[in-house]
Design an enzyme around this catalytic site. Structure first.
Site, PDB file in Angstrom:
ATOM      1  N   HIS A 104      19.416  52.972  20.041  1.00  0.00           N
ATOM      2  CA  HIS A 104      18.200  52.478  20.682  1.00  0.00           C
ATOM      3  C   HIS A 104      18.541  51.713  22.094  1.00  0.00           C
ATOM      4  O   HIS A 104      19.471  51.103  22.134  1.00  0.00           O
ATOM      5  CB  HIS A 104      17.493  51.397  19.755  1.00  0.00           C
ATOM      6  CG  HIS A 104      17.325  52.082  18.390  1.00  0.00           C
ATOM      7  ND1 HIS A 104      18.360  52.221  17.508  1.00  0.00           N
ATOM      8  CD2 HIS A 104      16.164  52.502  17.795  1.00  0.00           C
ATOM      9  CE1 HIS A 104      17.727  52.548  16.210  1.00  0.00           C
ATOM     10  NE2 HIS A 104      16.407  52.734  16.541  1.00  0.00           N
ATOM     11  N   GLU A 235      11.267  61.442  13.811  1.00  0.00           N
ATOM     12  CA  GLU A 235      11.799  61.154  12.502  1.00  0.00           C
ATOM     13  C   GLU A 235      10.838  60.720  11.527  1.00  0.00           C
ATOM     14  O   GLU A 235      10.283  59.570  11.638  1.00  0.00           O
ATOM     15  CB  GLU A 235      12.776  60.061  12.904  1.00  0.00           C
ATOM     16  CG  GLU A 235      13.701  59.874  11.663  1.00  0.00           C
ATOM     17  CD  GLU A 235      14.982  58.902  11.889  1.00  0.00           C
ATOM     18  OE1 GLU A 235      15.065  57.990  10.746  1.00  0.00           O
ATOM     19  OE2 GLU A 235      15.536  58.869  12.929  1.00  0.00           O
ATOM     20  N   GLU A 271      15.883  62.560   8.393  1.00  0.00           N
ATOM     21  CA  GLU A 271      16.917  61.414   7.630  1.00  0.00           C
ATOM     22  C   GLU A 271      16.510  61.681   6.087  1.00  0.00           C
ATOM     23  O   GLU A 271      15.602  61.219   5.711  1.00  0.00           O
ATOM     24  CB  GLU A 271      16.602  60.051   8.087  1.00  0.00           C
ATOM     25  CG  GLU A 271      17.733  59.263   7.356  1.00  0.00           C
ATOM     26  CD  GLU A 271      17.446  57.595   7.758  1.00  0.00           C
ATOM     27  OE1 GLU A 271      17.611  56.763   7.061  1.00  0.00           O
ATOM     28  OE2 GLU A 271      17.081  57.315   9.028  1.00  0.00           O
ATOM     29  N   HIS A 274      15.021  58.954   3.977  1.00  0.00           N
ATOM     30  CA  HIS A 274      13.619  58.844   4.056  1.00  0.00           C
ATOM     31  C   HIS A 274      13.011  59.823   3.305  1.00  0.00           C
ATOM     32  O   HIS A 274      11.963  59.430   2.735  1.00  0.00           O
ATOM     33  CB  HIS A 274      13.162  58.937   5.513  1.00  0.00           C
ATOM     34  CG  HIS A 274      13.719  58.042   6.598  1.00  0.00           C
ATOM     35  ND1 HIS A 274      13.649  58.008   7.830  1.00  0.00           N
ATOM     36  CD2 HIS A 274      14.208  56.622   6.351  1.00  0.00           C
ATOM     37  CE1 HIS A 274      14.176  56.874   8.559  1.00  0.00           C
ATOM     38  NE2 HIS A 274      14.702  56.209   7.465  1.00  0.00           N
ATOM     39  N   ASP A 299      19.785  63.035  10.585  1.00  0.00           N
ATOM     40  CA  ASP A 299      20.316  61.588  10.444  1.00  0.00           C
ATOM     41  C   ASP A 299      21.151  61.580   9.121  1.00  0.00           C
ATOM     42  O   ASP A 299      20.400  61.431   8.135  1.00  0.00           O
ATOM     43  CB  ASP A 299      19.252  60.615  10.511  1.00  0.00           C
ATOM     44  CG  ASP A 299      19.141  60.116  11.853  1.00  0.00           C
ATOM     45  OD1 ASP A 299      19.600  60.532  12.757  1.00  0.00           O
ATOM     46  OD2 ASP A 299      18.538  58.796  12.052  1.00  0.00           O
ATOM     47  N   ASP A 310      15.341  51.674   1.532  1.00  0.00           N
ATOM     48  CA  ASP A 310      16.301  52.430   2.672  1.00  0.00           C
ATOM     49  C   ASP A 310      17.779  52.008   2.534  1.00  0.00           C
ATOM     50  O   ASP A 310      17.993  50.823   3.252  1.00  0.00           O
ATOM     51  CB  ASP A 310      15.533  52.523   4.094  1.00  0.00           C
ATOM     52  CG  ASP A 310      16.308  53.576   4.969  1.00  0.00           C
ATOM     53  OD1 ASP A 310      17.296  54.215   4.737  1.00  0.00           O
ATOM     54  OD2 ASP A 310      15.651  53.815   5.873  1.00  0.00           O
ATOM     55  N   ASP A 312      20.661  53.470   3.454  1.00  0.00           N
ATOM     56  CA  ASP A 312      21.465  54.085   4.717  1.00  0.00           C
ATOM     57  C   ASP A 312      23.117  53.932   4.451  1.00  0.00           C
ATOM     58  O   ASP A 312      23.829  53.632   5.086  1.00  0.00           O
ATOM     59  CB  ASP A 312      21.362  53.027   6.010  1.00  0.00           C
ATOM     60  CG  ASP A 312      19.620  53.339   6.556  1.00  0.00           C
ATOM     61  OD1 ASP A 312      19.554  54.270   6.467  1.00  0.00           O
ATOM     62  OD2 ASP A 312      19.334  52.408   7.183  1.00  0.00           O
ATOM     63  N   ASP A 342      23.600  58.065  10.787  1.00  0.00           N
ATOM     64  CA  ASP A 342      22.677  56.788  10.713  1.00  0.00           C
ATOM     65  C   ASP A 342      23.100  55.914   9.109  1.00  0.00           C
ATOM     66  O   ASP A 342      21.908  56.106   8.410  1.00  0.00           O
ATOM     67  CB  ASP A 342      21.061  57.296  10.862  1.00  0.00           C
ATOM     68  CG  ASP A 342      20.214  56.039  10.850  1.00  0.00           C
ATOM     69  OD1 ASP A 342      20.450  54.898  10.716  1.00  0.00           O
ATOM     70  OD2 ASP A 342      19.009  56.391  10.663  1.00  0.00           O
TER      71      ASP A 342
END
Length: 439
Positions: A104, A235, A271, A274, A299, A310, A312, A342
């Site tokens: 980012h 995304e 992702e 997600h 991702d 989430d 990750d 990610d």
């Protein structure tokens, strides 16, 4: 790198040691970058990328606890720390042996008190990034803009009810696209973390969707104006931080893009964590996006569906990686996208080597998934069974349905002649048993 700049001391470039034992976790046992499978190297099929925000900006803090990951690169002023962080990241990429990274804008450089100051910070840090890219050959898989963390975006960015906020988001994306061109990014991602609603009572859904579409059209226009050669990606995510986000899942995004005439300009960055938050299976959105020719990148992470948020985590489940890679191989690869990790080490995994162990384990999991997927495809058993299951669409009335030329009158005439259909077994357990043979 000079000795005084080394952050991961005592850790060499990670080797490929297929004979390594179970306890040897600082080497690849399955990922062999140069190995050729179906005409491409593993490196080309997998296109691994390290994400900047979790691996180098993450602190281990969560809503219930303070930071646990005290990294040596988070020292000095914000700009000093940003430069240390970047050098640490490139040391990590080089030792791990990956060719791509993602970030980012606000991960790379600290936000200033004005847009102009933020842009100056970004210019200075990306100058260093360009230098390090040139030295190492490492590239940017994709850039994205953080349009969700700052308080100005608490009611959304491209969908904000105040056009002043939308304009700020537009200015930030303009700079992000400039940075993408400067660094040679192969993709640019839009993630609408706050593009949705918490309460329907104060929300004009139709207006917000229209404004978001027009925002994307502005980005397309600017991309073309500056000659930026990269793929735009959206995304999907169903919730968090919004109660309902407009990019709920792959089909929601595809429908949105087609409705507003944007489908030729965008693909999807899926992702799987997600996807499971949306109530789907791990591979669901990867398969659905690919079916429409819209799968652009993945991702690569996983979650804990029993928790409902989430998490990750690094992907270690071989079934999941096999299904994802089967889809990717069947569509011919992900270029210019890739598999971006990610994912973040757990807040309890505090050693610097844990960053390596997590990435190595996930890369090996995908390498195994790739090998399994290619065996499934090359053997052709499951493919043949699926083809036979749909064989009635290869001739007669079925062929007309396949071609889109059949009519309801022809359906009626067919049933009048043939009568009640004979229902055949779906053989689900047989497919599952055969799939497990390859794992």
């Amino acid at each position: 790198m000079a000795a005084q700049e080394e952050f991961f001391t005592g850790i060499p470039k990670i080797p490929y040691v297929p004979s390594a034992g179970a306890g040897d976790v600082m080497c690849f046992k399955h990922y062999h970058a140069e190995e050729v499978l179906m005409g491409k190297t593993m490196e080309d099929w997998l296109r691994f990328s390290v994400c900047y925000w979790h691996s180098f900006c993450g602190t281990g803090a969560d809503p219930f606890g303070s930071p646990t990951l005290h990294r040596p690169w988070n020292e000095g002023t914000p700009m000093e720390a940003a430069k240390l962080r970047l050098r640490a990241a490139f040391e990590f990429f080089t030792k791990l042996g990956v060719k791509y990274y993602t970030f980012h804008d606000r991960d790379m450089a600290p936000e200033g008190s004005t847009l102009e100051e933020s842009n100056r910070n970004l210019d200075e840090i990306t100058d260093l990034a360009l230098e390090l890219q040139s030295q190492t050959g490492i590239k940017v898989l994709w850039v994205t803009c953080n349009l969700f963390a700052h308080p100005r975006y608490m009611n959304g960015a491209a969908t904000n009810p105040d056009c002043h906020v939308l304009a700020y988001a537009g200015a930030q994306v303009k700079k992000g696209l400039d940075v993408a061109k400067k660094l040679g990014a192969e993709n640019f991602v839009f993630w609408g973390g706050r593009e949705g609603f918490l309460s329907i009572y104060n929300t004009d859904v139709a207006a917000e969707l229209k404004h978001m579409a027009n925002f994307f059209k502005m980005a397309v226009q600017y991309k073309e104006k500056i000659g930026l050669k990269c793929q735009f990606l959206i995304e999907p995510k169903p919730k968090e931080p919004c109660k309902h986000q407009y990019d709920y899942d792959a089909m929601s995004v595809i429908g949105f893009l087609k409705h507003y005439g944007l489908e030729s300009h965008f693909k999807l960055n899926i992702e799987p964590n997600h996807t499971t938050l949306a109530g789907h299976s791990y591979e669901h959105d990867v398969v659905m996006a690919s079916a429409f020719g819209m799968l652009g990148s993945v991702d690569s992470n996983t979650g804990s569906p029993d928790l409902g948020w989430d998490t990750d985590q690094f992907p270690m489940d071989i079934r999941n990686t096999t299904l994802v890679m089967k889809t990717i191989v069947e569509q011919g690869g992900l270029q210019p996208g890739g598999l971006n990790f990610d994912a973040k080490v757990r807040r309890e995994s505090t050693d610097l080597e844990d960053l390596f162990i997590a990435h190595i384990g996930a890369m090996d999991a995908f390498a195994r998934g790739l090998r399994h997927a290619i065996r499934i495809i090359e053997d052709g058993l499951i493919t043949g069974m699926v083809k036979e299951r749909y064989s009635s669409f290869s001739h007669g009335i079925g062929q007309k349905v396949e071609e889109g030329s059949a009519t309801l009158e022809e359906m009626e005439a067919f049933i009048t002649q043939k009568g009640e259909p004979k229902v055949t077994s779906g053989k689900q357990e047989k497919y599952e048993s055969i799939f497990n043979h390859y794992i």
